[in-house]
Design an enzyme around this catalytic site. Sequence first.
Site, PDB file in Angstrom:
ATOM      1  N   HIS A  33       0.793  -1.187  -0.056  1.00  0.00           N
ATOM      2  CA  HIS A  33       0.037  -0.232   0.031  1.00  0.00           C
ATOM      3  C   HIS A  33       0.995   1.326  -0.061  1.00  0.00           C
ATOM      4  O   HIS A  33       0.778   2.113  -0.970  1.00  0.00           O
ATOM      5  CB  HIS A  33      -0.901   0.016   1.283  1.00  0.00           C
ATOM      6  N   GLU A  34       1.679   1.194   1.077  1.00  0.00           N
ATOM      7  CA  GLU A  34       2.556   2.620   0.936  1.00  0.00           C
ATOM      8  C   GLU A  34       3.552   2.594  -0.056  1.00  0.00           C
ATOM      9  O   GLU A  34       3.674   3.725  -0.582  1.00  0.00           O
ATOM     10  CB  GLU A  34       3.289   2.648   2.280  1.00  0.00           C
ATOM     11  N   HIS A  37       1.824   4.550  -2.693  1.00  0.00           N
ATOM     12  CA  HIS A  37       2.127   6.098  -2.694  1.00  0.00           C
ATOM     13  C   HIS A  37       3.313   6.263  -3.018  1.00  0.00           C
ATOM     14  O   HIS A  37       3.536   7.616  -3.726  1.00  0.00           O
ATOM     15  CB  HIS A  37       1.629   6.214  -1.118  1.00  0.00           C
TER      16      HIS A  37
END
Length: 379
Positions: A33-34, A37
């Site tokens: 997920h990170e 980003h």
Amino acid sequence: MADIAIPLIGLGNFLLGTIVPFLFVLTVVVFVHEMGHYLVGRWCGIGVRAFSIGFGPELFGFTDRRGTRWRFAAIPLGGYVKFVGDVGAASRPDADAVEALSEEERPVAFHTQPVWRRAATVFAGPLFNFLLAIVVFAVMFTVFGRYVADPMVAEVRPGSPAQEAGIEPGDRFVSVDGVPVETFADVQRLISGRAGDRLTIVVERDGRLIETQATPQATEQTDALGNTIKIGIIGVVNNEALGQPRLVEYGPMEALVAGTQETWNVIARTGQFLKRLVAGREDRCQLGGPVKIADMAGRAADLGFVWLVQLVALLSVGIGILNLLPIPPLDGGHLLFYGIEAILRRPVPWQVVDAVYRAGMIMVLMFMAFVFWNDLFGC
């Protein structure tokens, strides 16, 4: 000595059998997920101050040549990417922080970027969660294939919704609530999450299409990981003679398509569950937090690494959907503000943003407390 050794052995089994699988599952999902980003943010030219797995005090880490601090923190229940200009881990904007940026920092600060770059960077987190699930399912289908059975009715349970609807042995399901079905698993998937809903069902009988309606009844079952779940059933049974179960093998591209479809099915079912939960039509005990996830990870690890990887895919989809809810400080809350900004062609006033972020944080904390209560005392 024996009195001391027994609890130590129990503790070791707990650590290896539950905590380690839990940390593996959560770390993979959070990292992906990170990383979404981070990668899209870097592609958009945004500076990154920190990439953290976990919250709180840093356990260990390093600083790369771009000045980004890569860190593992003490509380492994999430993570964050802190961009240049962010006030904190939640990327909450702040007028004073933007004003305090140096001339070198301003061009690469997150909140000085065009709205499309900010939106793309934020959306990349949930998107990467969905991509992770697609990859996991695609690899599973490539390596193991998938067993399927024709959507045939071999038996109708007496007094069941199917009997009341006039469904008979030998019928072949064609569609459920307007969705075409190809396998018996499709029928189960479309019915299991709709307990109490009146569904339109089309079956084929002697070459004729027959349309009827049935309302699945809720029943408790135990899944492969030992969880007690409530699903909807209509009381039909498939068997080997009519279902003709067989193994379908996939090439890489076919597996990718099948993995994408499977991920979409999980997204649709999760969205349907949340909608029914808000309407008070689902059992709140179906929601769980870290304690339940840890228990599931331990049970999955007992069944084998393949089950643990499948849990990673399912949790990744759940995290992706959760983060898209339009509640600050979740990613969906950021995207909501960016959408308003794109429509108005000017940023939402800082005071409004700050007030909504604070309210959103309270909602998120209340939800976390709710699932913790569910885990420990509620169910």
